[in-house]
Structures are given as structure tokens and as C-alpha cells.
Scaffold this active site. Structure first.
Site, short mmCIF file in Angstrom:
data_model
loop_
_atom_site.label_atom_id
_atom_site.label_comp_id
_atom_site.label_asym_id
_atom_site.label_seq_id
_atom_site.Cartn_x
_atom_site.Cartn_y
_atom_site.Cartn_z
N CYS A 69 11.85 -8.30 7.47
CA CYS A 69 12.18 -6.75 8.57
C CYS A 69 10.92 -6.97 9.48
O CYS A 69 10.91 -6.64 10.40
CB CYS A 69 11.95 -5.73 7.68
N HIS A 106 -1.71 6.95 8.77
CA HIS A 106 -0.21 6.42 8.82
C HIS A 106 -0.32 4.88 8.30
O HIS A 106 -0.97 4.32 8.80
CB HIS A 106 -0.07 6.56 10.10
N HIS A 109 6.41 3.11 6.39
CA HIS A 109 7.82 4.26 5.69
C HIS A 109 8.10 3.65 4.51
O HIS A 109 7.88 2.31 4.34
CB HIS A 109 8.81 4.37 6.69
N ASP A 113 15.86 0.45 0.25
CA ASP A 113 16.65 -0.79 0.40
C ASP A 113 15.91 -1.98 -0.32
O ASP A 113 16.06 -3.10 0.22
CB ASP A 113 17.14 -1.07 1.43
N ARG A 121 11.48 -0.36 -0.57
CA ARG A 121 10.85 -1.24 0.41
C ARG A 121 9.95 -0.31 1.03
O ARG A 121 10.15 0.41 1.85
CB ARG A 121 11.67 -1.80 1.19
N CYS A 123 7.60 -0.30 3.98
CA CYS A 123 7.30 -1.27 5.28
C CYS A 123 5.99 -0.65 5.81
O CYS A 123 6.00 0.25 6.25
CB CYS A 123 8.77 -0.92 5.89
#
Ligand code: FE
Length: 136
Positions: A69, A106, A109, A113, A121, A123
Site C-alpha cells: 500500500c 496521529h 489508520h 484487510d 492492517r 497502515c
């Protein structure tokens, strides 16, 4: 075993003085680095991933996988207490934001999947992480 994480609270001016611009943008302004640009996206070394804001241990290299990704991807946090998850309805999507439990920064997310068995995941922006290589 697990205990409540002691929070680090700083003003945004303090964070801005402490952090380089890109980590500041991601951690404190919920920025997203461009995919395939992060220094740790392709990192395969054995070690631990820490919050670039406060140093908290967030992920182990054993949980990292190649999702394709464009951002560092992990199946599971190092400790469930190390991160917090929040519903994020920005940009017309419903996503689950992941933040550092200690400093509130932060991170990225979490998506449903990922690989089995957890199917998650995480990410995570490379700019929100630092990597510590395991001792030989
Ligand atoms: Fe942190």
C-alpha cells in the site's frame, strides 16, 4: 500486566519546537505522507518501531508485512495499550484512526484487510515512527 498509559501533554508550540516539520505535520496535524516515500516503508530489519513524538514502543518488526500500500503496515500493535483507535469521518470516508496512547500523536489508520488470523492492517506513516534495530 497492562496498565494505563501515562499521557504526555504538550502545547502545539512545544511540539512544533520539538519535532522536525514532517513528523510534526503527521503527528500533530494528522497529515499523511505520500505513499512509497517513507524511510521505513520497505524496512525489513529486525527491531522495534517507536512513536516519533514520544518514543513509546508501538510495533515489533515481527508484525510488519508487505501490504503493497506504500506505507509501513503491521498486523498488530506491540501492546494493545500502546495505541488508541478513533472513528474518523473525514474526506467522506469512515475510517478508524490510530493514535499513540501516550502522546496522542496521529499515526495512521487501521483497515480490516490484513493477513489472517487478525485480519487487520495498521497502515502507519513512516514519519510518525522511529526504528530501533535489535541487538545482535
Ligand atoms: Fe507518542
Amino acid at each position: 500486566m497492562s496498565h494505563a498509559v501515562e499521557k504526555i501533554v504538550r502545547s502545539e508550540a512545544e511540539w512544533r519546537a520539538l519535532l522536525p516539520p514532517e513528523p510534526y505535520h503527521v503527528l500533530r496535524e494528522k497529515g499523511t505522507e505520500r505513499p512509497f516515500t517513507g524511510a521505513l516503508t520497505e524496512n525489513r530489519e529486525t527491531g522495534s518501531y517507536h512513536c516519533a513524538g514520544c518514543g513509546a514502543l508501538l510495533f515489533a518488526s515481527s508484525a510488519k508485512f508487505d501490504s503493497g500500500c506504500g506505507w509501513p503496515s503491521f498486523t498488530i500493535p506491540a501492546d494493545a495499550m500502546a495505541i488508541e483507535e478513533h472513528e474518523d469521518l473525514s474526506f467522506g470516508m469512515r475510517r478508524i484512526e490510530v493514535t499513540c496512547a501516550r502522546c496522542g500523536g496521529h499515526l495512521g489508520h487501521v483497515f480490516p484487510d490484513g493477513p489472517r488470523p487478525a485480519g487487520l492492517r495498521y497502515c502507519i506513516n513512516s514519519a510518525s515512527l522511529t526504528f530501533t534495530r535489535a541487538a545482535e
